[in-house]
Enzyme design. Structure first.
Site, PDB file in Angstrom:
ATOM      1  N   GLU A  40       0.447  -1.002   0.132  1.00  0.00           N
ATOM      2  CA  GLU A  40      -0.391   0.032   0.141  1.00  0.00           C
ATOM      3  C   GLU A  40       0.680   1.252   0.080  1.00  0.00           C
ATOM      4  OE1 GLU A  40      -3.242   0.819  -0.250  1.00  0.00           O
ATOM      5  OE2 GLU A  40      -3.331  -2.030  -0.835  1.00  0.00           O
TER       6      GLU A  40
ATOM      7  N   TRP B  58       1.665   1.961  -3.481  1.00  0.00           N
ATOM      8  CA  TRP B  58       0.630   2.530  -4.244  1.00  0.00           C
ATOM      9  C   TRP B  58       1.023   4.583  -3.697  1.00  0.00           C
ATOM     10  CZ3 TRP B  58      -2.712   1.618  -7.633  1.00  0.00           C
ATOM     11  CH2 TRP B  58      -3.148   0.122  -8.043  1.00  0.00           C
TER      12      TRP B  58
ATOM     13  N   TRP C 291     -20.971  12.791 -19.224  1.00  0.00           N
ATOM     14  CA  TRP C 291     -21.708  12.909 -18.258  1.00  0.00           C
ATOM     15  C   TRP C 291     -22.956  13.869 -18.074  1.00  0.00           C
ATOM     16  CZ3 TRP C 291     -18.709  10.190 -15.560  1.00  0.00           C
ATOM     17  CH2 TRP C 291     -17.108   9.540 -15.712  1.00  0.00           C
TER      18      TRP C 291
ATOM     19  N   ASN D 127     -11.379   3.308   2.626  1.00  0.00           N
ATOM     20  CA  ASN D 127     -10.453   3.346   1.065  1.00  0.00           C
ATOM     21  C   ASN D 127     -11.553   2.791   0.351  1.00  0.00           C
ATOM     22  OD1 ASN D 127      -9.001   3.348  -1.049  1.00  0.00           O
ATOM     23  ND2 ASN D 127      -8.331   1.657  -0.764  1.00  0.00           N
TER      24      ASN D 127
ATOM     25  N   TRP E 278     -16.783  12.601 -12.489  1.00  0.00           N
ATOM     26  CA  TRP E 278     -15.309  12.372 -11.200  1.00  0.00           C
ATOM     27  C   TRP E 278     -14.723  13.942 -10.764  1.00  0.00           C
ATOM     28  CZ3 TRP E 278     -10.352  13.694 -11.813  1.00  0.00           C
ATOM     29  CH2 TRP E 278     -10.041  13.915 -13.195  1.00  0.00           C
TER      30      TRP E 278
ATOM     31  N   TRP F 184     -10.139   8.681  -7.930  1.00  0.00           N
ATOM     32  CA  TRP F 184     -10.878   8.402  -8.816  1.00  0.00           C
ATOM     33  C   TRP F 184     -10.554   8.278  -9.808  1.00  0.00           C
ATOM     34  CZ3 TRP F 184     -15.792  10.013  -7.440  1.00  0.00           C
ATOM     35  CH2 TRP F 184     -16.346  10.229  -6.937  1.00  0.00           C
TER      36      TRP F 184
END
Length: 467
Positions: free
Chosen positions: A266, A269, A297, A332, A350, A373
């Site tokens: 993690e 990331w 959208w 998360n 987004w 996102w």
């Protein structure tokens, strides 16, 4: 000769590269933090929490027999005022930014420092590896996480460093009292009404608690929102009240296990999304995948407001949003579910969701948040495929099977039976009366049909891809 240590996202007196060098190399040292109103977010828990940490850090420095000077206003004008007040200021130390607003600010200020004959000492401190340190065999930045991780995990990681504080070197006279008053007023007016415990001591306590109580079960428990299965270190890493080196070192020194390996992955990331942001500096406003740069959208304002308020009629989505609105933090797994719901079920851009999270999250990190996102919206690098649309009901059944997390944040549903907790609209009128909640009145009916919304989203994305 006077030097300046310019704090940013490194609000600590330990394991701080720039601070260590500043004390080691300086004769007289000014410690300071610069507050720029241009960065303020109105009614923002993000904003309120960060400046509460700054004020706490100021108090910690005072207790150590030193003083944190406060500059307030336009960044260049602020430092110009400092130069006028301290003409023999000749060197500045700071931990640099490689992306976003921080990079633009640093680039601008490097020109200012050069113009004023101030020598710059800047360091890479906020990540385990800089953005350009890990490249593929063609000398380019990676686009996919797994090959990046395979190289990342093999590299030696920096270890925590000692900072030799010398309080006699620090300039203790208050230089801009009016600015310090403005910071105090800023924190007071923000009125952070959540359980927020700032500071390096609290950060270390949280790290120790995680290692002792949760690390061995991290792989199994980290996806369960009801459980305290995650480290909850993100807000401290965001402010720099604890360093990423300290976290890596503490966890790495524990016994090898799958949970330890999962947690350390993690941290990769975090470096990966930082690298992606550096490689795509426009990503806060622009989709990385050009095929999805012109998606049609829907952006229905009423639906967006219901999503923000936790009133979509999908309990796991609503509980997650209410958790964030109430506490400034969201699990998360729930960040993925709520982001998928907004972008795919509600077909809402987004960027609107990313900006709302920026406002509300006390652990907001631009690279992580934007990366997350764009991942959920299928517009980013190494993102979830556009045809994979999270089903909020099945996600809830998997990660909150008993519905206790939902009941915690949606009291209207506290007496709903387990068989209906993930889809309360399926209750009969009699069952609703028995549970004490009328769907469509006390709690909303679903604002969108997921099956229909999924097909619509896939069609819209395919239309954009083929355009």
């Amino acid at each position: 000769m006077v030097s300046v240590m310019w704090f940013r996202r490194d609000l600590r007196l330990e394991d701080n590269i720039a601070l260590s060098q500043a004390f080691e190399q300086s004769e007289k040292l000014i410690l300071l933090f610069q507050v720029n109103p241009d960065q303020f977010l109105k009614d923002s828990m993000n904003h309120a929490a960060f400046f509460a940490s700054v004020q706490h850090f100021k108090e910690v420095i005072h207790k150590r027999g030193m003083h944190l000077q406060i500059l307030y206003g336009d960044v260049e004008e602020s430092f110009n005022a400092l130069k006028e007040k301290i003409p023999d200021w000749a060197e500045v130390y700071f931990n640099q930014d490689e992306k976003g607003y921080g990079k633009a600010r640093d680039d601008k200020m490097r020109a200012f420092f050069k113009k004023n004959d101030i020598q710059v000492h800047s360091y890479m401190d906020h990540y385990l590896h800089s953005a350009y340190e890990i490249q593929n065999n063609s000398g380019e930045l990676y686009k996919v996480f797994t090959p990046y991780y395979n190289k990342w995990i093999e590299l030696d990681k920096p270890t925590p460093m000692k900072v030799k504080l010398d309080t006699d070197k620090v300039y203790k006279k208050t230089l801009f009292k009016e600015n310090e008053n403005k910071l105090e007023k800023l924190v007071e007016e923000a009125d952070l009404d959540i359980d927020y415990n700032p500071g390096t001591i609290a950060a270390h306590e949280q790290l120790e608690k995680f290692i002792e109580e949760r690390l061995d079960q991290y792989k199994k428990e980290r996806d369960i929102p009801l459980n305290e299965g995650t480290s909850r270190l993100s807000s401290y890493l965001r402010t720099g009240e604890i360093s990423i080196r300290t976290v890596w070192d503490a966890v790495k020194n524990e016994a090898d296990s799958e949970s330890q390996k999962t947690f350390l992955k993690e941290l990769c990331w975090r470096d990966f999304y930082h690298m992606i942001y550096v490689g795509h500096p426009e990503q806060k406003e622009k989709a990385i995948k050009e095929n999805y740069a012109h998606i049609r959208w829907d952006n229905h304002q009423e639906s967006f407001e219901k999503w923000k308020q936790g009133k979509t009629g999908y309990p796991i989505v609503d509980a997650a949003m209410r958790q964030m609105n109430k506490t400034g933090w969201m699990h998360n797994r729930l960040r993925m579910i709520t982001a998928s719901f907004l972008t795919k079920d509600l077909l809402t851009d987004w960027r609107l969701g990313e900006k709302y999270f920026q406002k509300m999250l006390i652990d907001y990190d631009a690279a992580n948040n934007i990366g997350g996102w764009q991942w959920a919206a299928s517009t980013g690098t190494d993102a979830v495929p556009y045809f994979r649309v999270f089903n909020p009901t099945t996600q809830a059944e998997r990660f909150d099977p008993s519905g206790e997390f939902i009941r915690k944040y949606i009291p209207e549903l506290k007496d709903v039976k387990k068989k209906y907790i993930h889809a309360p609209e399926k209750m009969s009128t009699e069952e609703q009366e028995e549970a004490g909640v009328l769907i469509g009145s006390d709690y909303p009916a679903p604002i969108v049909n997921h099956s229909y919304a999924r097909k619509r989203a896939i069609s819209i994305f395919e239309e954009s891809k083929d355009a």
